[in-house]
Design a protein around this motif. Structure first.
Motif, PDB file in Angstrom:
ATOM      1  N   VAL A 165       0.934  -0.863   0.329  1.00  0.00           N
ATOM      2  CA  VAL A 165       0.163   0.295   0.057  1.00  0.00           C
ATOM      3  C   VAL A 165       1.200   1.214  -0.003  1.00  0.00           C
ATOM      4  O   VAL A 165       1.348   1.219   0.820  1.00  0.00           O
ATOM      5  CB  VAL A 165      -0.481  -0.176   1.154  1.00  0.00           C
ATOM      6  CG1 VAL A 165      -1.738   1.375   1.420  1.00  0.00           C
ATOM      7  CG2 VAL A 165      -1.448  -1.243   1.583  1.00  0.00           C
ATOM      8  N   VAL A 202     -12.745  10.731  -6.403  1.00  0.00           N
ATOM      9  CA  VAL A 202     -13.059   9.130  -5.994  1.00  0.00           C
ATOM     10  C   VAL A 202     -11.870   8.551  -5.932  1.00  0.00           C
ATOM     11  O   VAL A 202     -11.874   7.707  -5.432  1.00  0.00           O
ATOM     12  CB  VAL A 202     -14.299   9.341  -5.971  1.00  0.00           C
ATOM     13  CG1 VAL A 202     -14.971   8.285  -6.277  1.00  0.00           C
ATOM     14  CG2 VAL A 202     -15.576  10.052  -5.689  1.00  0.00           C
ATOM     15  N   ILE A 203     -11.548   8.775  -7.722  1.00  0.00           N
ATOM     16  CA  ILE A 203     -10.713   7.274  -7.852  1.00  0.00           C
ATOM     17  C   ILE A 203      -9.478   7.259  -6.637  1.00  0.00           C
ATOM     18  O   ILE A 203      -9.781   6.506  -6.337  1.00  0.00           O
ATOM     19  CB  ILE A 203     -10.208   7.382  -8.886  1.00  0.00           C
ATOM     20  CG1 ILE A 203     -11.816   6.123 -10.345  1.00  0.00           C
ATOM     21  CG2 ILE A 203      -9.681   5.787  -8.871  1.00  0.00           C
ATOM     22  CD1 ILE A 203     -11.794   6.091 -11.505  1.00  0.00           C
ATOM     23  N   VAL A 212     -10.545   6.432  -3.095  1.00  0.00           N
ATOM     24  CA  VAL A 212      -9.999   5.214  -2.870  1.00  0.00           C
ATOM     25  C   VAL A 212      -9.293   4.333  -3.374  1.00  0.00           C
ATOM     26  O   VAL A 212      -8.218   3.237  -2.107  1.00  0.00           O
ATOM     27  CB  VAL A 212     -11.018   4.601  -3.865  1.00  0.00           C
ATOM     28  CG1 VAL A 212     -11.104   2.985  -4.301  1.00  0.00           C
ATOM     29  CG2 VAL A 212     -12.657   4.541  -3.741  1.00  0.00           C
ATOM     30  N   ALA A 213      -7.824   4.979  -3.549  1.00  0.00           N
ATOM     31  CA  ALA A 213      -6.280   4.596  -4.388  1.00  0.00           C
ATOM     32  C   ALA A 213      -6.009   4.785  -2.651  1.00  0.00           C
ATOM     33  O   ALA A 213      -4.607   3.609  -1.796  1.00  0.00           O
ATOM     34  CB  ALA A 213      -6.102   4.658  -5.108  1.00  0.00           C
ATOM     35  N   ALA A 214      -5.996   5.347  -2.023  1.00  0.00           N
ATOM     36  CA  ALA A 214      -5.747   5.999  -0.656  1.00  0.00           C
ATOM     37  C   ALA A 214      -6.437   5.320  -0.159  1.00  0.00           C
ATOM     38  O   ALA A 214      -5.896   6.068   1.539  1.00  0.00           O
ATOM     39  CB  ALA A 214      -5.559   7.359  -0.325  1.00  0.00           C
ATOM     40  N   GLY A 215      -6.818   4.432   0.181  1.00  0.00           N
ATOM     41  CA  GLY A 215      -7.531   3.966   1.246  1.00  0.00           C
ATOM     42  C   GLY A 215      -8.072   5.108   2.047  1.00  0.00           C
ATOM     43  O   GLY A 215      -8.623   4.182   3.631  1.00  0.00           O
ATOM     44  N   VAL A 216      -9.022   5.958   1.570  1.00  0.00           N
ATOM     45  CA  VAL A 216      -9.388   6.977   2.216  1.00  0.00           C
ATOM     46  C   VAL A 216     -11.387   6.909   2.041  1.00  0.00           C
ATOM     47  O   VAL A 216     -11.608   6.420   1.258  1.00  0.00           O
ATOM     48  CB  VAL A 216      -9.289   8.353   1.798  1.00  0.00           C
ATOM     49  CG1 VAL A 216     -10.211   9.279   1.799  1.00  0.00           C
ATOM     50  CG2 VAL A 216      -7.745   8.316   2.213  1.00  0.00           C
ATOM     51  N   ARG A 225     -14.713  -3.556   5.312  1.00  0.00           N
ATOM     52  CA  ARG A 225     -14.963  -1.984   4.682  1.00  0.00           C
ATOM     53  C   ARG A 225     -16.070  -2.409   3.730  1.00  0.00           C
ATOM     54  O   ARG A 225     -15.947  -3.290   2.953  1.00  0.00           O
ATOM     55  CB  ARG A 225     -13.999  -1.811   4.313  1.00  0.00           C
ATOM     56  CG  ARG A 225     -12.577  -1.232   5.725  1.00  0.00           C
ATOM     57  CD  ARG A 225     -11.973  -0.494   4.718  1.00  0.00           C
ATOM     58  NE  ARG A 225     -11.692   0.253   4.458  1.00  0.00           N
ATOM     59  CZ  ARG A 225     -11.233   0.998   4.448  1.00  0.00           C
ATOM     60  NH1 ARG A 225      -9.804   1.263   6.119  1.00  0.00           N
ATOM     61  NH2 ARG A 225     -10.881   2.551   3.531  1.00  0.00           N
ATOM     62  N   ALA A 230      -9.470  -0.213  -8.091  1.00  0.00           N
ATOM     63  CA  ALA A 230      -8.256   0.632  -6.943  1.00  0.00           C
ATOM     64  C   ALA A 230      -8.887   0.408  -5.820  1.00  0.00           C
ATOM     65  O   ALA A 230      -7.641  -0.262  -4.819  1.00  0.00           O
ATOM     66  CB  ALA A 230      -8.491   2.323  -7.321  1.00  0.00           C
ATOM     67  N   ARG A 285      -6.279  -2.517  -3.260  1.00  0.00           N
ATOM     68  CA  ARG A 285      -5.384  -2.149  -1.695  1.00  0.00           C
ATOM     69  C   ARG A 285      -6.362  -3.520  -1.413  1.00  0.00           C
ATOM     70  O   ARG A 285      -5.024  -4.031  -0.603  1.00  0.00           O
ATOM     71  CB  ARG A 285      -6.763  -0.885  -1.691  1.00  0.00           C
ATOM     72  CG  ARG A 285      -5.750  -0.370  -1.540  1.00  0.00           C
ATOM     73  CD  ARG A 285      -6.231   1.328  -0.266  1.00  0.00           C
ATOM     74  NE  ARG A 285      -6.225   1.054   0.470  1.00  0.00           N
ATOM     75  CZ  ARG A 285      -4.935   2.803   0.999  1.00  0.00           C
ATOM     76  NH1 ARG A 285      -4.219   2.779   0.312  1.00  0.00           N
ATOM     77  NH2 ARG A 285      -3.956   1.584   2.387  1.00  0.00           N
ATOM     78  N   CYS A 288      -3.366  -5.368  -1.800  1.00  0.00           N
ATOM     79  CA  CYS A 288      -2.004  -4.982  -1.297  1.00  0.00           C
ATOM     80  C   CYS A 288      -2.047  -5.588   0.355  1.00  0.00           C
ATOM     81  O   CYS A 288      -1.007  -6.368   1.007  1.00  0.00           O
ATOM     82  CB  CYS A 288      -1.916  -3.905  -0.773  1.00  0.00           C
ATOM     83  SG  CYS A 288      -1.836  -3.530  -2.861  1.00  0.00           S
TER      84      CYS A 288
END
Lengths: 211, 381
Positions: A3, A61-62, A65-69, B312, B370, B374, B377
């Motif tokens: 990550v 938004v993408i 999501v990629a940042a885990g937010v 989640r 995306a 995660r 990962c």
């Protein structure tokens, strides 16, 4: 695969770094117009802050999501009635106030939902936009206001004095105010003449508790 | 099968789990000795942590991706999204796709033979709920030796099963991906289902559900049910764009044969459905849809229904979907936020309607890719 690491304070946009300093650890934050989610990603990693971001743009938004937010794709102009009163410690809105249909109503909603709110906006009272309009007779285009009058998303620009007048009318308590230049630095002169010398204004607000 | 496609999982073979135990059902009955048919794609990793469960919708089955043989013309129902390098990437995940109990040509259903009587179950097959399906899928999970699903994912009725998983087996699901779903059916949704059921039940060849023994199928009823369903799967705009008022012969004939292209399309969809689906299964699937309402158990509060969940959530809706419109997904999201759960929500701008979840709009694919990246990962660390 691993990550990607959350951004450090130094990696944040200066405005977001300033906001992050105002947020206590272990709290819940609702970030209105959260962009790519860097503020929430940083707050989560550095201060164990939980929260959600609201964002309308699909690419952002993408990125969230990629940042885990936690990001919820919605339009701030649709209202925030689905959020319960006092369900967040902070409601944050960075540089989006001037883009919404009814800033006054949205601020009212922020204060209802959060125990405190943090709002930032470009100050139209800064001498540069004043000079552009007053001396040259042109709508200002600057580093903080880069769009032209016909393609700007900014439909409700205001000055520091305008904003504080609204706060007075709505009995909103200003907990803190901070004004900075485009490089997000402040000095004594700016603190003395915020409406003339501040390019970006940051406010921490608390609502008039009607109990 | 067309030319070899590096993005396809290729030829797959369905597998069967024979379940010997007796499983209780929500309706109060039990089911014993049943088969669960499933397919898998990708490879289970050494610590068995990369398994993704796919839950299917009303007309789906276990065949979600790949081909059954060299001559297969059509791949599985979600082949666009499952495969190497695709949205649900089989280079990273071990994808498990079961056929739901009560289905057709897969797991035990009304068309199967009852182990004791040797007769077709027919109308004696118990009415099932999403909870029942999840309970049976949990038996499959145990049989496969999977401690926890990395993710459970599904669209429409499949999304409802995903929510049920998060509530019924919170420890067994790390991520819940709910696509084009609703927290419960609206009166309008139930009304459409009821017309579909009446079309089937009143077909003279239905024979109270025992048509197998009469060597017939209620073709007309099932066809009508499917035609009706198809209208709700497509948006008004999509139908207009696809068919408009185009006439098959270029002129009107003042009769009741097929004239407009949309009539021809619906008849084709209905007729081809009859060959691959069972009328009793259609009745069961629509009932499971009607009954789904997790908030019913918690006094109408969906937030409280989600209280046990630890997964989640990623919720996705499509703007042109009027069967389960974005507002319905936002009800799910609002409840999850109220319950303090981890949730993201994407509202994908789309044209087609409810069936968009089967396709590959860039925003949809990139968002879920995306998200699943995660998930992958996390599993690696």
């Amino acid at each position: 695969m691993s990550v990607p690491a959350a951004p450090t304070r130094a990696e944040l946009r200066p405005e977001l770094a300033l906001i992050s300093d105002w947020i206590a650890p272990e709290t819940r934050v609702l970030d209105l117009g959260c962009g790519d989610g860097t503020l929430l990603a940083h707050l989560h990693a550095a201060r164990n802050v939980a929260g959600y971001g609201l964002e309308i743009d699909a690419d952002n938004v993408i990125a969230c999501v990629a940042a885990g937010v936690n990001v919820l794709q919605m339009d701030l102009d649709d209202g925030l009635s689905q959020f319960e009163s006092k369900s967040f410690d902070y409601v944050v809105m960075s540089s989006a106030l001037q883009e919404v249909m009814r800033p006054d109503l949205l601020i009212g909603e922020m204060l209802r939902i959060g125990r405190e709110s943090i709002v930032t906006f470009p100050n139209f009272g800064h001498w540069r936009p004043r000079a552009s309009l007053g001396l040259r007779g042109l709508m200002p285009v600057s580093r903080t206001l880069p769009n032209r009058w016909y393609d700007t998303p900014n439909i409700h620009l205001c000055t520091v004095r305008d904003f504080e007048a609204l706060c007075r009318d709505k009995q909103v308590e200003i907990v803190r105010r901070h004004v900075v230049n485009h490089a997000h630095q402040s000095n004594v002169m700016m603190r003395t003449f915020p409406n003339l010398l501040g390019e970006i204004a940051l406010y921490q607000l608390r609502g008039h508790d009607t109990g | 099968m067309a030319e070899p496609n590096p993005q396809s999982v290729g030829i797959v073979e369905p597998q069967t789990l024979h379940v010997a135990e007796t499983m209780p059902l929500d309706c109060g009955k039990t089911i014993e000795r049943f088969d669960l048919v499933y397919e898998t794609y990708g490879t289970l990793n050494a610590d068995r942590s990369n398994a993704v469960l796919v839950c299917h919708a009303l007309s789906g089955n276990h065949h979600a991706a790949g081909y059954h043989n060299e001559d297969d013309e059509k791949p599985g129902w979600w082949d666009k999204c499952i495969g190497p390098g695709k949205m649900i990437d089989t280079d990273h995940f071990f994808v498990v796709s079961p056929a739901n109990l009560g289905g057709y040509n897969g797991s035990t259903g009304p068309g199967s033979l009852h182990p004791e009587t040797g007769r077709h179950y027919g109308p004696d097959f118990p009415v099932l709920t999403c909870s029942d399906w999840v309970r049976s899928q949990n038996i499959l999970r145990e049989a496969l030796g999977i401690e926890q699903w990395a993710a459970v994912i599904g669209g429409s009725l499949g999304g409802m099963q995903v929510m049920q998983w998060s509530i019924d087996y919170p420890d067994r699901i790390a991520h819940a991906i709910v696509i084009a779903a609703a927290p419960k059916l609206s009166a309008q949704n139930i009304a459409f289902n009821e017309i579909a059921r009446q079309a089937i039940i009143t077909d003279p060849e239905f024979h109270d559900g025992r048509y197998y023994e009469h060597g017939v199928v209620p073709r007309r009823g099932l066809m009508l049910a499917r035609m009706l369903g198809h209208i709700t799967y497509l948006s008004d705009d999509a139908m207009r764009a696809k068919f408009g008022r185009d006439l098959r012969e270029g002129r009107i004939n003042y009769g009741f044969d097929v004239e407009f292209q949309v009539e021809s399309y619906l008849r084709y969809q209905g007729a081809s459905f009859v060959d691959r689906f069972d009328a009793n299964t259609y009745l069961l699937m629509t009932k499971a849809l009607d009954y789904f309402d997790p908030a019913h158990e918690t006094g109408g509060s969906l937030a409280r229904a989600f209280a046990p969940a630890t997964a989640r959530f990623m919720v996705v809706s499509f703007t042109s979907d009027w069967r389960f419109a974005p507002e319905r997904s936002r009800e799910i999201v609002d409840a999850l936020v109220d319950a303090g759960k981890q949730v993201s929500y994407a509202e994908v701008t789309s044209d087609l309607g409810h069936d968009d979840f089967l396709l590959t709009m860039p925003h949809y694919v990139h968002t879920l890719r995306a998200y699943l990246h995660r998930v992958a990962c996390e599993r690696d660390t």
